[in-house]
Enzyme design. Structure first.
Site, PDB file in Angstrom:
ATOM      1  CE  LYS A  11      -4.200  -2.023   2.110  1.00 31.90           C
ATOM      2  NZ  LYS A  11      -5.081  -2.070   3.303  1.00 31.90           N
ATOM      3  CE1 TYR A  51      -9.390  -2.503   0.288  1.00 31.41           C
ATOM      4  CE2 TYR A  51      -8.383  -0.763  -0.972  1.00 31.41           C
ATOM      5  CZ  TYR A  51      -8.486  -1.899  -0.238  1.00 31.41           C
ATOM      6  OH  TYR A  51      -6.985  -2.353   0.232  1.00 31.41           O
ATOM      7  CG  PHE A  59     -13.389   2.084   7.034  1.00 32.45           C
ATOM      8  CD1 PHE A  59     -12.668   1.547   6.039  1.00 32.45           C
ATOM      9  CD2 PHE A  59     -13.879   1.294   7.970  1.00 32.45           C
ATOM     10  CE1 PHE A  59     -13.101   0.089   5.746  1.00 32.45           C
ATOM     11  CE2 PHE A  59     -14.010   0.005   7.696  1.00 32.45           C
ATOM     12  CZ  PHE A  59     -13.668  -0.618   6.594  1.00 32.45           C
ATOM     13  NE  ARG A  87      -6.607 -11.811   5.466  1.00 36.37           N
ATOM     14  CZ  ARG A  87      -7.407 -10.746   5.352  1.00 36.37           C
ATOM     15  NH1 ARG A  87      -7.469  -9.798   4.347  1.00 36.37           N
ATOM     16  NH2 ARG A  87      -7.886  -9.914   6.517  1.00 36.37           N
ATOM     17  CB  THR A  93      -7.713  -5.449   9.662  1.00 35.65           C
ATOM     18  OG1 THR A  93      -8.104  -6.516   9.104  1.00 35.65           O
ATOM     19  CG2 THR A  93      -7.955  -4.145   9.145  1.00 35.65           C
ATOM     20  NE  ARG A 104      -2.740  -5.615   7.003  1.00 38.30           N
ATOM     21  CZ  ARG A 104      -3.848  -6.144   6.612  1.00 38.30           C
ATOM     22  NH1 ARG A 104      -4.462  -6.910   7.265  1.00 38.30           N
ATOM     23  NH2 ARG A 104      -4.563  -5.747   5.165  1.00 38.30           N
ATOM     24  CG  ASN A 114      -3.822  -2.324   6.818  1.00 38.27           C
ATOM     25  OD1 ASN A 114      -3.848  -1.847   5.521  1.00 38.27           O
ATOM     26  ND2 ASN A 114      -4.850  -2.868   7.419  1.00 38.27           N
ATOM     27  CD  GLU A 128      -9.120  -8.894  -3.792  1.00 36.42           C
ATOM     28  OE1 GLU A 128      -9.875  -8.610  -2.913  1.00 36.42           O
ATOM     29  OE2 GLU A 128      -8.062  -9.227  -3.403  1.00 36.42           O
TER      30      GLU A 128
HETATM   31  P1  IDP Z   1      -8.346  -6.417   5.486  1.00 38.79           P
HETATM   32  O1  IDP Z   1      -7.347  -5.672   4.603  1.00 38.79           O
HETATM   33  O2  IDP Z   1      -7.545  -6.885   6.528  1.00 38.79           O
HETATM   34  O3  IDP Z   1      -8.926  -7.566   4.600  1.00 38.79           O
HETATM   35  P2  IDP Z   1     -10.810  -4.919   5.512  1.00 38.79           P
HETATM   36  O4  IDP Z   1     -11.916  -5.244   6.639  1.00 38.79           O
HETATM   37  O5  IDP Z   1     -11.115  -5.940   4.393  1.00 38.79           O
HETATM   38  O6  IDP Z   1      -9.243  -5.615   6.184  1.00 38.79           O
HETATM   39  O7  IDP Z   1     -10.654  -3.500   5.329  1.00 38.79           O
HETATM   40  C1  IDP Z   1      -9.952  -3.134   4.075  1.00 38.79           C
HETATM   41  C2  IDP Z   1      -9.234  -2.006   4.335  1.00 38.79           C
HETATM   42  O8  IDP Z   1      -9.921  -0.862   4.819  1.00 38.79           O
HETATM   43  C3  IDP Z   1      -8.122  -2.612   5.579  1.00 38.79           C
HETATM   44  O9  IDP Z   1      -6.790  -3.096   5.253  1.00 38.79           O
HETATM   45  C4  IDP Z   1      -7.558  -1.012   5.921  1.00 38.79           C
HETATM   46  O10 IDP Z   1      -6.672  -0.365   5.326  1.00 38.79           O
HETATM   47  C5  IDP Z   1      -9.111  -0.358   5.916  1.00 38.79           C
HETATM   48  N1  IDP Z   1      -9.700  -0.223   7.209  1.00 38.79           N
HETATM   49  C6  IDP Z   1     -10.376  -1.428   7.654  1.00 38.79           C
HETATM   50  N2  IDP Z   1     -11.196  -1.157   8.980  1.00 38.79           N
HETATM   51  C7  IDP Z   1     -10.794   0.339   9.010  1.00 38.79           C
HETATM   52  C8  IDP Z   1     -11.313   1.246  10.147  1.00 38.79           C
HETATM   53  O11 IDP Z   1     -11.933   0.755  11.059  1.00 38.79           O
HETATM   54  N3  IDP Z   1     -10.664   2.436  10.011  1.00 38.79           N
HETATM   55  C9  IDP Z   1      -9.956   2.837   9.036  1.00 38.79           C
HETATM   56  N4  IDP Z   1      -9.731   2.175   7.966  1.00 38.79           N
HETATM   57  C10 IDP Z   1      -9.933   0.718   8.116  1.00 38.79           C
HETATM   58 MG    MG Z   2     -10.348  -7.721   3.287  1.00 40.19          MG
END
Ligand code: IDP
Ligand code: MG
Length: 139
Positions: A11, A51, A59, A87, A93, A104, A114, A128
């Site tokens: 990222k 997304y 968010f 993963r 996350t 991470r 992240n 994807e």
């Molecule tokens: P993941 O990347 O671990 O699969 P997801 O829930 O799919 O997590 O969320 C996608 C992306 O959105 C995350 O990697 C992160 O960059 C962002 N994100 C997820 N939850 C939050 C939050 O609560 N606040 C801000 N950004 C978030």
């Molecule tokens: Mg995800």
């Protein structure tokens, strides 16, 4: 049977901080083979599409602007049990909850910034990968 393909993005935060090489080293040392890779930059439209599943989340708008804020490295990766093992390698996350030694934990600066993406299912890995690479670009 679990699939052999996953998709990742280094990222904008991790790319911008110069952590791409260190992250790719961890990925290769964990046994993943790079099947396709490119440095690219998402427009806000493309980040929004990628997304789309999160569009109702609070968010979402911040996530789209962050993901389009700078270059990324998109990669297709190959390994047995690729999605689940990747993963595990990247960690939770929220870096505050990520296990020691995960990508991470090592490189993320916040729950949003992240460091890295990992597909969450075999079907999404294919979708994807197809978002960034044609079949003939994948080895
Ligand atoms: P993941 O990347 O671990 O699969 P997801 O829930 O799919 O997590 O969320 C996608 C992306 O959105 C995350 O990697 C992160 O960059 C962002 N994100 C997820 N939850 C939050 C939050 O609560 N606040 C801000 N950004 C978030
Ligand atoms: Mg995800």
């Amino acid at each position: 049977m679990a699939g052999q393909t996953t998709f990742t993005m280094i990222k904008p935060d991790a790319f911008g901080a110069g952590n791409s090489g260190a992250i790719i080293k961890i990925i290769e040392e964990a046994g993943f083979k790079i099947s396709a890779a490119k440095v690219t930059k998402l427009s806000s439209e493309r980040a929004g599409q990628f997304y789309e599943v999160h569009k109702e989340r609070p968010f979402y708008n911040d996530l789209v602007s962050y993901m389009s804020s700078g270059p990324i490295i998109a990669m297709v990766l190959k390994k047995d049990n690729a999605v689940e093992d990747f993963r595990t390698l990247i960690g939770a996350t929220n870096p505050a909850e990520a296990a020691e030694g995960t990508i991470r934990k090592l490189f993320a600066t916040s729950i949003e910034a992240n460091a890295i993406h990992g597909s969450d299912s075999d079907d999404n890995a294919q979708i994807e990968a197809g978002f960034f690479f044609s079949r003939t670009e994948r080895f």
